[in-house]
Structures are given as C-alpha cells and as structure tokens.
Enzyme design. Structure first.
Site, mmCIF file in Angstrom:
data_model
loop_
_atom_site.group_PDB
_atom_site.id
_atom_site.type_symbol
_atom_site.label_atom_id
_atom_site.label_comp_id
_atom_site.label_asym_id
_atom_site.label_seq_id
_atom_site.Cartn_x
_atom_site.Cartn_y
_atom_site.Cartn_z
ATOM 1 N N GLY A 67 0.800 -1.233 0.000
ATOM 2 C CA GLY A 67 0.000 0.000 0.000
ATOM 3 C C GLY A 67 0.826 1.273 0.000
ATOM 4 C CB SER A 70 3.114 -4.256 -2.764
ATOM 5 O OG SER A 70 1.845 -3.678 -2.575
ATOM 6 C CG ASP A 78 2.186 0.318 -11.483
ATOM 7 O OD1 ASP A 78 2.842 1.345 -11.750
ATOM 8 O OD2 ASP A 78 1.106 0.349 -10.878
HETATM 9 C C1 GLA Z 1 -0.898 3.290 -10.491
HETATM 10 C C2 GLA Z 1 -1.330 2.485 -11.698
HETATM 11 C C3 GLA Z 1 -0.513 2.832 -12.927
HETATM 12 C C4 GLA Z 1 -0.456 4.329 -13.154
HETATM 13 C C5 GLA Z 1 -0.110 5.055 -11.857
HETATM 14 C C6 GLA Z 1 -0.194 6.545 -12.004
HETATM 15 O O1 GLA Z 1 0.399 2.926 -10.102
HETATM 16 O O2 GLA Z 1 -1.217 1.103 -11.428
HETATM 17 O O3 GLA Z 1 -1.054 2.164 -14.044
HETATM 18 O O4 GLA Z 1 -1.648 4.807 -13.702
HETATM 19 O O5 GLA Z 1 -0.940 4.669 -10.788
HETATM 20 O O6 GLA Z 1 0.803 7.011 -12.840
#
Ligand code: GLA
Length: 395
Positions: free
Chosen positions: A135, A140, A185
């Site tokens: 979080g 994670s 991510d």
């Molecule tokens: C989260 C989402 C990503 C991206 C970011 C903001 O990490 O998982 O896909 O949108 O927020 O940049």
C-alpha cells in the site's frame, strides 16, 4: 521464459533457501522453482499511462518472490509469509471477479486472466514472500502478479512475451481485482533492468532502457513511505481516469496523448475548469517525461530536479491526487537539500521520492522525520532505492 539458474541447493542465496525450506515444510515437498519480481518507483510520468502517453519508471531492489509447484488436478493452495489469511484453497474453475480476498486476488487474478487467454493453467501450491511495502505506492500488488505470471509462463510453457504478460496482468488488475489501472507498473516490473529506467511509450508499448544511476552523480534516491495507505480500486483513481476520458472526448482526440502543449490555450475554452486542469496535468507531464529522458542522456540525473518538482506541483494543484503527508515529504526534503522531489505512483497516499545529494542524505532523512513528528503524522519509513533487474526465475 528463463531456465532455472540455480538448483535448490546450498549455492542458492539465503532468502531463496529459506523460502524453499518453508515451502517444503508447508506443502510436504520442494517447489518446482522460485520466481521474483520487483516493485517499482516511477521517476516521472504519472497518470499518463492510461492516456497512451509516456512513463519513466524503474524496477526497485525490493521484490515479491513466489515458490511454486504444480499439483495434480485443478485446485490451488496459496500461502503467504505475511500470515494474515493462513492457507487459502480454491478451485481454478470457481475463479471469477470478486471471488478472492486480500493478497490472494493477485495470484488468482493472474490465473483467471491466463485462463481467459485460453492457457491451460494447472493446479499449484504457491508460497509468497515479499519485501515491497504494502500500500505504499510501490506496486506491491503488481510485483506479486508479475512473479506469479513469470512462474506460470515457465511452468506451462506458454511462451508469453513480456508485452503479453503486461497485458495479462493488466487484465487481472482491471477485471478481476477491479482497479482500472494502466500498464506502467507491470512494464517496470517485467521489463526493468539494473541501472536503467524504463522509458515506455504506452501507445505502442515500445520500451527504451535509459541509463539511470544515481551513485556516479553522488546522489541517492530516497523513498519516503508516508504510511498513508491507498487503493486504486477506490474511487479517486477511477474518477481521474474518467476526467481524462471526458477531456479526450470533448477535444475530439483518441487519447490525451494526442494533445500537445500548444493546444492547451484552445482546450481551456472548450473544457470545464476542473477537466481542463486534469488535461493540463497529463499534457505537461508527458512533456516532462520527454524532457527528463533528454536531460538524463545529456547531463545526467543531477539535472532533473526541477522536472520532479514541477511534476509534484502539477499533481498537487492540477490533478489533485496528493495529500498533506505527501506534500510535507516533498517540501521538507526539498528544504533540507534534496534537488528534486515528487509523489510517486497513483496518489492519495503512498510514497514520495527525493533525489538527494549523498552528503545530505542524513539531513534530509532527519528533516522529514522531524517535520512528520511536528505535524502529528505517523512516522514515515525512509529508505534508498536503486534501479534493479526485472522479473526472473531465481531458483
Ligand atoms: C498506479 C497504476 C498505474 C499508473 C499510476 C499513475 O500505479 O497502477 O497504471 O496509472 O498509478 O501514474
């Protein structure tokens, strides 16, 4: 994907041996292998991924690891070293969105997404361990998903390329977990490389690895985990995404990627005030990513501080996804010597990053801790990160 680099023997690193031993103890025999995938820090390019724009994250030296063994039949047994849910058993044919709880949503979401692609997912026993803070905005959950998909890709011989695994984990997040996130991510986790940031064009998924090392520039990248936990399955993230989609629709473009800085003056007359500010964040942020990539190549990390600062201001004022703890982390680290700082990740909590001269690291750490104590906030967790390798099999 990868052949096993090490048998599960005494030559394996301690953390791997411990996980293998724990697996054997819990499930009665050794795992078929162990896979790991990192969390990420986004250097710059926030809320640009689902607008088909640019992002520049890097994989960090904090990872989720899964020990996995294929078992006969179609039942799945999941256990984590977090110890919060105990052993969870379920059947692959009973998986459907909303059917899983807690951390098990992530491995089960991946299995569900692979099944949706027509891949024959076997029953498995799986033990998860992770040192990516939960979080904290360091992905994670994607680290878990990317470790699991790497394992299943190898164990099933599905032969998925990294981009295909990115899309499958996005499907798991969007449709199984219920978080309408983009592809940043998992791209960082699956495609990251030591000493590099991942410059990703989210329109065509092209990746260019950009050298990014702080140490030669006498800098350190500090992460300040504010301990304000957030969830992308809550409403804030989805409402920002909806504003961006509305902006693109009113401006008559496929995605906000297609709006340039020079279009903003005209856009301000076409959009309501709030939607305009959301759009302005995305358009200026895309530009900041491109500038950061250029500056890293021409001058190195010592030159990107002002872009990190500008990114934070834009998220605080235009996109409105910061919070008092993130703003304080940024302000206190800047005031005590960081050359640039910004919140990182989806926002509404989580972590900030502060690019800091090595000589001032302790000063910045102390200043942030003191500022949090003075404000009556929970003590933040502050640690250094460096760009690390992407997901891989480690045993
Ligand atoms: C989260 C989402 C990503 C991206 C970011 C903001 O990490 O998982 O896909 O949108 O927020 O940049």
């Amino acid at each position: 994907m990868n052949p096993a680099p090490d048998p599960l023997t005494t030559s394996a690193p301690a953390v791997t041996q411990d996980l293998a031993a724990r697996f054997s103890q819990e499930f009665g025999s050794a795992p078929d292998g162990i896979w790991q995938a990192p969390g990420r820090v986004n250097l710059i390019g926030e809320h640009t991924d689902y607008n088909e724009g640019f992002v520049l994250p890097f994989a960090i030296n904090r990872t989720a690891r899964v020990a996995v063994r294929v078992r006969p039949g179609s039942s799945v047994r999941l256990l984590s070293t977090y110890g919060d849910q105990g052993l969870v058993s379920t059947r692959l044919d009973s998986l459907e969105p909303g059917s899983a709880k807690g951390w098990t949503k992530y491995p089960l979401g991946v299995m569900w997404a692979l099944k949706q692609r027509g891949i024959a997912v076997p029953g498995v026993d799986l033990l998860l361990d992770s040192d990516v803070p939960l979080g904290a905005g360091l992905s994670s959950s994607h680290a878990i998903e990317c470790a699991v998909i790497s394992a299943l890709n190898d164990l099933t011989g599905a032969g998925l390329e990294a981009q295909e695994m990115v899309l499958a984990t996005q499907r798991a997040e969007n449709d199984f977990v219920g978080a309408p996130t983009g592809i940043m991510d998992q791209s960082a986790s699956l495609r990251g490389s030591e000493g590099h940031a991942v410059f990703l064009d989210c329109r065509n998924q092209n990746v260019r690895l950009v050298p990014f090392e702080t140490q030669p520039a006498d800098l350190v990248m500090l992460v300040i985990d504010t301990k304000v936990s957030h969830s992308h399955a809550d409403g804030g993230y989805a409402s920002r995404r909806a504003s961006c989609e509305l902006g693109a629709e009113v401006l008559g473009v496929k995605a906000l990627r297609d709006v340039q800085l020079g279009d903003l003056a005209e856009a301000s007359g076409l959009l309501d005030e709030v939607t305009f500010r959301r759009v302005r964040h995305v358009v200026t942020e895309n530009d900041r990513v491109l500038q950061t990539v250029e500056l890293l190549a021409s001058q190195g990390p010592g030159a990107i501080g002002p872009l990190l600062d500008a990114s934070h201001t834009s998220m605080r004022d235009d996109f409105e996804i910061s919070c008092p703890e993130l703003d304080l982390a940024v302000d206190a680290s800047r005031a005590s010597g960081a050359i640039g700082a910004r919140m990182t990740g989806g926002g509404f909590g989580g972590a900030a990053i502060a690019l800091t001269p090595v000589a001032l690291e302790q000063k910045v750490r102390d200043a942030v801790a003191t500022a949090f104590a003075d404000a009556g906030f929970k003590a933040p967790d502050i640690f250094a990160v460096s760009p690390a390798a992407g997901a891989r099999r480690i045993a």
